[in-house]
Design a protein around this motif. Sequence first.
Motif, PDB file in Angstrom:
ATOM      1  N   LYS A 259      -5.727   5.022  35.022  1.00  0.00           N
ATOM      2  CA  LYS A 259      -6.179   5.108  33.805  1.00  0.00           C
ATOM      3  C   LYS A 259      -5.067   3.741  32.892  1.00  0.00           C
ATOM      4  CE  LYS A 259      -9.140   8.606  31.560  1.00  0.00           C
ATOM      5  NZ  LYS A 259      -8.638   9.597  30.976  1.00  0.00           N
ATOM      6  N   ARG A 260      -3.921   4.073  32.977  1.00  0.00           N
ATOM      7  CA  ARG A 260      -2.637   2.802  32.721  1.00  0.00           C
ATOM      8  C   ARG A 260      -3.383   1.421  32.960  1.00  0.00           C
ATOM      9  NH1 ARG A 260       1.723   3.077  29.873  1.00  0.00           N
ATOM     10  NH2 ARG A 260       1.963   5.859  31.248  1.00  0.00           N
TER      11      ARG A 260
ATOM     12  N   ASP B 274      -6.348   1.865  29.488  1.00  0.00           N
ATOM     13  CA  ASP B 274      -7.733   2.893  29.162  1.00  0.00           C
ATOM     14  C   ASP B 274      -6.708   4.459  28.790  1.00  0.00           C
ATOM     15  OD1 ASP B 274      -9.945   4.522  28.254  1.00  0.00           O
ATOM     16  OD2 ASP B 274     -10.608   5.489  30.754  1.00  0.00           O
ATOM     17  N   CYS B 275      -5.646   4.408  28.081  1.00  0.00           N
ATOM     18  CA  CYS B 275      -4.982   5.424  27.611  1.00  0.00           C
ATOM     19  C   CYS B 275      -4.778   5.585  26.088  1.00  0.00           C
ATOM     20  CB  CYS B 275      -3.057   4.697  27.898  1.00  0.00           C
ATOM     21  SG  CYS B 275      -2.852   4.418  29.426  1.00  0.00           S
TER      22      CYS B 275
ATOM     23  N   SER C 129      -2.700   7.316  21.741  1.00  0.00           N
ATOM     24  CA  SER C 129      -1.862   7.041  22.613  1.00  0.00           C
ATOM     25  C   SER C 129      -2.126   7.677  23.064  1.00  0.00           C
ATOM     26  CB  SER C 129      -1.494   5.464  22.289  1.00  0.00           C
ATOM     27  OG  SER C 129      -0.691   5.168  22.952  1.00  0.00           O
ATOM     28  N   SER C 130      -1.976   7.736  24.456  1.00  0.00           N
ATOM     29  CA  SER C 130      -1.877   8.536  25.827  1.00  0.00           C
ATOM     30  C   SER C 130      -0.846   7.618  26.564  1.00  0.00           C
ATOM     31  CB  SER C 130      -3.125   9.142  26.306  1.00  0.00           C
ATOM     32  OG  SER C 130      -3.281   7.967  26.888  1.00  0.00           O
ATOM     33  N   GLU C 131      -0.408   6.566  25.874  1.00  0.00           N
ATOM     34  CA  GLU C 131       0.489   5.852  27.040  1.00  0.00           C
ATOM     35  C   GLU C 131       1.785   6.624  27.268  1.00  0.00           C
ATOM     36  OE1 GLU C 131       1.469   1.946  25.386  1.00  0.00           O
ATOM     37  OE2 GLU C 131       0.224   1.676  25.475  1.00  0.00           O
TER      38      GLU C 131
ATOM     39  N   GLU D 268       0.530  12.244  28.689  1.00  0.00           N
ATOM     40  CA  GLU D 268       0.458  11.097  29.358  1.00  0.00           C
ATOM     41  C   GLU D 268      -0.915  10.633  30.422  1.00  0.00           C
ATOM     42  OE1 GLU D 268       4.063   7.522  31.371  1.00  0.00           O
ATOM     43  OE2 GLU D 268       4.064   9.912  31.028  1.00  0.00           O
ATOM     44  N   CYS D 269      -0.976   8.908  30.093  1.00  0.00           N
ATOM     45  CA  CYS D 269      -2.038   8.960  31.288  1.00  0.00           C
ATOM     46  C   CYS D 269      -1.660   9.063  32.602  1.00  0.00           C
ATOM     47  CB  CYS D 269      -2.422   7.546  30.520  1.00  0.00           C
ATOM     48  SG  CYS D 269      -2.135   6.176  30.333  1.00  0.00           S
ATOM     49  N   SER D 270      -3.074   8.652  33.157  1.00  0.00           N
ATOM     50  CA  SER D 270      -2.348   8.556  34.493  1.00  0.00           C
ATOM     51  C   SER D 270      -2.184   7.411  35.254  1.00  0.00           C
ATOM     52  CB  SER D 270      -3.870   9.643  34.944  1.00  0.00           C
ATOM     53  OG  SER D 270      -4.853   8.165  34.639  1.00  0.00           O
TER      54      SER D 270
ATOM     55  N   HIS E 171      -6.856   9.151  23.943  1.00  0.00           N
ATOM     56  CA  HIS E 171      -6.757  10.660  24.243  1.00  0.00           C
ATOM     57  C   HIS E 171      -7.888  11.515  23.302  1.00  0.00           C
ATOM     58  CE1 HIS E 171      -6.597  14.909  23.173  1.00  0.00           C
ATOM     59  NE2 HIS E 171      -5.923  15.541  24.973  1.00  0.00           N
TER      60      HIS E 171
END
Length: 412
Positions: free
Chosen positions: A296-297, A301-302, A390-392, A291-293, A304
């Motif tokens: 980044k959220r 910018d989520c 997506s890294s949401e 999961e994005c930071s 990968h």
Amino acid sequence: MSTYGNKTKMSPLLVLLVALLLSASGTLPSEAHSARGHHALKSKTFLSPAILLRPGSVSNKYYFDIAFPRGHIALKSFNGEVVDERGVPVPLHEAYLHHWLVEPYYAPKDAADEAKNLSKIIPDRNSGVCRDTLRQYYGLGSETRHTATWVPDPYGVEAGDPAAPPEGYEERWLLNVHAIDTRGVADRLGCTECRCDLYNVTVDEDGRRIGKGYAGGLRCCYDQTRCKAVKERLGHVDVMTRKVFLRYTVTWLHWSSKVLPVEIYIFDATDKALLQGKSEPACHVEYQVEECSPEKRAKNDCFHVQMAKQVVPRGGDIVYASGHQHAGGLGTSLHGEDGRLLCESIPTYGEGQEAGNEAGYIVGMSTCYPKPGTVAVRDGEVLTVVSNYSSEQRHTGVMGLFYILVAKHGQQ
């Protein structure tokens, strides 16, 4: 389950690429339509052995010597989907098709029950690059209903060459179907991504201990495991065992001098061997997206990005290409050594409940059909495969594969 195709914001360039590629998704090139009227083209539909599923259960079996066209032939397409006993397509939110794979092998002519005599069979793998881990000729997953597999004229995948088997052997075909029943489960996305905590396993199918760093993937959702169910619904759904089948349709031509053979190559975004200065491929097939930071959220910018470099053994003209991803995938691409784009494959996400349009699932991958002679790779060229997700939220057991068919240079 999130519908990534609707919730993820993309750059204008990516939006344009998606629009262009999705316009052709799930359709066949014009020459494929015309070829279907050719008197020599044959097509037949088969059923796999029955697959028994109950809520939360997993079936991941290998079926040897499946029904398949015989003789020296040119395969033109292979399409499959999960259906019930009545032949009605089963939606992914009931029976998730993690993958199906089909490949030829050589068996002694008098052999029976190959599953108990694996030492006697000889695999007939594709041409590379991950021949030990990805040796199939065809393989798709949830996207199977809307991903074209047609091999354009005048090309074909050669099968049944009478001179190919060793003496005393014959060619047969095997099928692997990995299906997960998600009726009544506590976390549908987690079950389809094979999260280890939901399957309550500590060792894999071979009895090897699963380390804490492995949160989910094929090692945790092997045959006969079961995903966690919602307790208050378990008593109701536990008895709902049913039979499903993989219904597959094979289209082919009898082999002749008019058919030009193609090589099958599968590239894997997990192979870091070349990037680490190693010569032998290290294809792990699946990987994990964290999961994005919060930073980044906040910047939307989520995303990968997984990238690998692999060598194509023999070059030629690319006549077909397509990617394979799981839920959360945003697209995968293949690039030449000079950075040129060879093909980009973008997923289509469903928006409804019916089979083939299931919301939140990838129901198709776009394909590339370059004009013959316009997209080529040379012998030993280093290609780069890129897989975007997506890294949401965290995703486990994801894949970033790329299939290409290559025809030898100079074929007319």
